[in-house]
Motif scaffolding. Structure first.
Motif, PDB file in Angstrom:
ATOM      1  N   TYR A   1      37.160  40.017 -17.101  1.00 46.89           N
ATOM      2  CA  TYR A   1      35.840  39.744 -16.544  1.00 46.89           C
ATOM      3  C   TYR A   1      35.390  38.323 -16.882  1.00 46.89           C
ATOM      4  CZ  TYR A   1      34.459  41.306 -21.246  1.00 46.89           C
ATOM      5  OH  TYR A   1      34.351  41.477 -22.603  1.00 46.89           O
ATOM      6  N   GLU A   2      36.203  37.574 -17.614  1.00 52.54           N
ATOM      7  CA  GLU A   2      35.866  36.190 -17.927  1.00 52.54           C
ATOM      8  C   GLU A   2      36.039  35.328 -16.685  1.00 52.54           C
ATOM      9  OE1 GLU A   2      37.264  34.438 -21.623  1.00 52.54           O
ATOM     10  OE2 GLU A   2      37.989  36.403 -22.251  1.00 52.54           O
ATOM     11  N   GLN A   3      34.963  34.708 -16.233  1.00 47.50           N
ATOM     12  CA  GLN A   3      34.935  33.843 -15.058  1.00 47.50           C
ATOM     13  C   GLN A   3      35.388  34.581 -13.792  1.00 47.50           C
ATOM     14  OE1 GLN A   3      36.371  29.686 -15.808  1.00 47.50           O
ATOM     15  NE2 GLN A   3      37.115  30.540 -17.760  1.00 47.50           N
ATOM     16  N   GLY A   4      35.138  35.900 -13.766  1.00 44.53           N
ATOM     17  CA  GLY A   4      35.566  36.699 -12.631  1.00 44.53           C
ATOM     18  C   GLY A   4      34.707  36.477 -11.396  1.00 44.53           C
TER      19      GLY A   4
ATOM     20  N   LYS B   1      34.807  37.173   7.605  1.00 41.40           N
ATOM     21  CA  LYS B   1      33.449  37.707   7.569  1.00 41.40           C
ATOM     22  C   LYS B   1      33.257  38.450   6.245  1.00 41.40           C
ATOM     23  CE  LYS B   1      33.004  38.140  12.579  1.00 41.40           C
ATOM     24  NZ  LYS B   1      32.755  39.058  13.731  1.00 41.40           N
ATOM     25  N   THR B   2      32.331  37.965   5.443  1.00 37.47           N
ATOM     26  CA  THR B   2      32.133  38.512   4.106  1.00 37.47           C
ATOM     27  C   THR B   2      31.330  39.802   4.144  1.00 37.47           C
ATOM     28  OG1 THR B   2      32.166  36.286   3.151  1.00 37.47           O
ATOM     29  CG2 THR B   2      31.202  38.038   1.811  1.00 37.47           C
ATOM     30  N   THR B   3      31.870  40.840   3.510  1.00 32.23           N
ATOM     31  CA  THR B   3      31.142  42.095   3.326  1.00 32.23           C
ATOM     32  C   THR B   3      30.323  42.033   2.044  1.00 32.23           C
ATOM     33  OG1 THR B   3      32.866  43.348   4.455  1.00 32.23           O
ATOM     34  CG2 THR B   3      31.388  44.590   3.013  1.00 32.23           C
ATOM     35  N   TRP B   4      30.960  41.551   0.966  1.00 24.65           N
ATOM     36  CA  TRP B   4      30.284  41.404  -0.319  1.00 24.65           C
ATOM     37  C   TRP B   4      31.029  40.390  -1.162  1.00 24.65           C
ATOM     38  CZ3 TRP B   4      31.542  42.998  -5.561  1.00 24.65           C
ATOM     39  CH2 TRP B   4      30.457  42.886  -6.446  1.00 24.65           C
ATOM     40  N   THR B   5      30.272  39.635  -1.933  1.00 20.29           N
ATOM     41  CA  THR B   5      30.884  38.691  -2.855  1.00 20.29           C
ATOM     42  C   THR B   5      30.037  38.585  -4.104  1.00 20.29           C
ATOM     43  OG1 THR B   5      31.814  36.447  -3.063  1.00 20.29           O
ATOM     44  CG2 THR B   5      29.702  36.654  -1.937  1.00 20.29           C
ATOM     45  N   CYS B   6      30.655  38.228  -5.218  1.00 15.90           N
ATOM     46  CA  CYS B   6      29.917  37.992  -6.455  1.00 15.90           C
ATOM     47  C   CYS B   6      30.593  36.856  -7.208  1.00 15.90           C
ATOM     48  CB  CYS B   6      29.858  39.251  -7.324  1.00 15.90           C
ATOM     49  SG  CYS B   6      31.462  39.734  -8.006  1.00 15.90           S
ATOM     50  N   GLU B   7      29.760  36.082  -7.913  1.00 14.68           N
ATOM     51  CA  GLU B   7      30.284  34.972  -8.701  1.00 14.68           C
ATOM     52  C   GLU B   7      29.686  34.913 -10.097  1.00 14.68           C
ATOM     53  OE1 GLU B   7      30.902  31.165  -7.031  1.00 14.68           O
ATOM     54  OE2 GLU B   7      30.845  31.865  -4.953  1.00 14.68           O
ATOM     55  N   THR B   8      28.730  35.793 -10.386  1.00 12.11           N
ATOM     56  CA  THR B   8      28.081  35.780 -11.696  1.00 12.11           C
ATOM     57  C   THR B   8      27.953  37.201 -12.232  1.00 12.11           C
ATOM     58  OG1 THR B   8      25.837  36.018 -10.812  1.00 12.11           O
ATOM     59  CG2 THR B   8      26.710  33.763 -10.997  1.00 12.11           C
ATOM     60  N   GLU B   9      27.668  37.284 -13.514  1.00 13.38           N
ATOM     61  CA  GLU B   9      27.443  38.583 -14.128  1.00 13.38           C
ATOM     62  C   GLU B   9      26.237  39.265 -13.504  1.00 13.38           C
ATOM     63  OE1 GLU B   9      25.912  39.944 -18.461  1.00 13.38           O
ATOM     64  OE2 GLU B   9      27.750  38.749 -18.459  1.00 13.38           O
ATOM     65  N   ALA B  10      25.196  38.489 -13.194  1.00 20.03           N
ATOM     66  CA  ALA B  10      23.983  39.058 -12.601  1.00 20.03           C
ATOM     67  C   ALA B  10      24.266  39.671 -11.236  1.00 20.03           C
ATOM     68  CB  ALA B  10      22.908  37.977 -12.478  1.00 20.03           C
ATOM     69  N   GLN B  11      25.237  39.138 -10.529  1.00 17.66           N
ATOM     70  CA  GLN B  11      25.592  39.666  -9.216  1.00 17.66           C
ATOM     71  C   GLN B  11      26.538  40.858  -9.296  1.00 17.66           C
ATOM     72  OE1 GLN B  11      27.198  36.036  -7.580  1.00 17.66           O
ATOM     73  NE2 GLN B  11      25.269  35.516  -6.542  1.00 17.66           N
TER      74      GLN B  11
END
Length: 345
Positions: free
Chosen positions: A169-172, A114-124
């Motif tokens: 932070y590259e492709q983080g 169950k996801t609490t938070w996720t990010c895949e882009t700089e904007a996120q």
């Protein structure tokens, strides 16, 4: 977007100059004594190059608000306590951070994550999440494999970078949430990125898993002075230095120090009469817990009498789980509720 310089200046210097001449190879074997966590296996071909496990500790995870928009921190970091496992993997050369992250994500989702938070882009907020991770703090106490991160690009083949917490932070990408397994809920944080920088040609994954577990109790003895003060001010004091095996009434040998301090406090005030009150958590029936708490209280009375305290000054009472100090919903609360109290008559 402007990113502040990392405190590990060697990373910045290494990116510009590298480590010239000889350097160790990429680790080929896991850290000795390390292993995958049972609930999450590694990406195929990865090497477990950083490892730590604490029987009980506290970690900070982001909540659903993730990373702050105007600062390199988590908006509302949540403190999570329990058994902590920290793992740092290097994926095989040529595997992209996206491929590694997506495989972990899909495996977890298939298991009911169950996801609490996720990010895949700089904007996120992924870049900010990287800085909020605080690599130095999270690397404390970790054991590392021998090796480093050599450059693979033609212009960087004589360069290498330190292995320890070689995230970037590259492709983080980050994934935070919970996974229920075998009647317990584990909290997990996973971050995957280029390993130090794109010139290494590798992906790195950092994982933290916190398993619910009560802090070991009975490790602190309340001395005679504190016992007297507690009785004088509150009329009662909880004693966690009196230890019993689960479901048993026999006092364990580790309880000797606490019993000695109780004797000293009672001898210092010869007129004092006290109740020895046993308490349990809510596991089991009320009838069983009444018998268990009464048996433990009687065992403490017997031990005090054996040490020279007059039996007429002591009364044993068992109250099962009728007087909790905390919620019995979690193991930490149940551990607080399992106690013996000294109460003024």
């Amino acid at each position: 977007m402007f990113y502040p310089l990392l405190s590990r200046s060697a990373c910045i210097v290494g990116l510009a100059l590298g480590t010239l001449a000889a350097h160790a190879a990429v680790p080929k074997a896991d850290v000795p004594g390390s292993r995958d966590h049972p609930v999450l296996q590694r990406f195929a071909g990865s090497v477990l190059v950083g490892y730590a496990q604490q029987d009980w500790d506290q970690r900070q995870f982001p909540d659903a608000r993730g990373a702050a928009k105007d600062d390199n921190r988590f908006v509302n970091p949540v403190n999570i306590e329990g058994k902590v496992t920290r793992l740092f993997y290097l994926a095989p050369q040529g595997k992209s951070p996206l491929e590694v992250f997506r495989n972990h994500q899909q495996a977890l989702m298939a298991a009911g994550f169950k996801t609490t938070w996720t990010c895949e882009t700089e904007a996120q907020g992924c870049a900010r999440a990287y800085f909020a991770l605080d690599g130095y703090e999270r690397a404390k106490g970790m054991r590392w494999a021998e090796g480093d991160l050599p450059g693979v690009d033609a212009a960087y083949r004589d360069s290498s970078w330190n292995l320890e917490m070689a995230l970037s932070y590259e492709q983080g990408r980050m994934l935070v949430g919970s996974l229920s397994q075998g009647g317990r809920t584990l909290q997990m944080l996973l971050y995957t990125s280029a390993a130090e920088n794109a010139h290494t040609g590798r992906a790195a994954t950092y994982i933290e898993i916190v398993e619910p577990k009560a802090m070991p109790t009975g490790q602190v003895t309340v001395d005679a002075k504190a016992l007297g003060q507690g009785l004088a001010t509150e009329g009662r004091i909880a004693l966690y230095g009196l230890q019993f095996d689960t479901g048993k009434t026999e006092i364990k040998s580790e309880s000797g120090a606490q019993l000695d301090q109780m004797v000293s406090a009672l001898k210092a005030q010869p007129a004092l009469k006290v109740l020895i009150v046993g308490h349990t958590d809510n596991v089991g029936s009320v009838e069983a817990n009444l018998a268990l708490s009464q048996g433990r209280a009687q065992a403490v009375v017997a031990a005090l009498v054996q040490r020279g305290i007059a039996a007429g000054r002591l009364q044993a009472r068992g109250v099962a789980n009728f007087s909790p100090l905390a919620s019995n919903a979690g193991e930490d609360g149940r551990a607080r509720n399992r106690r013996v109290e000294l109460v003024l008559q």
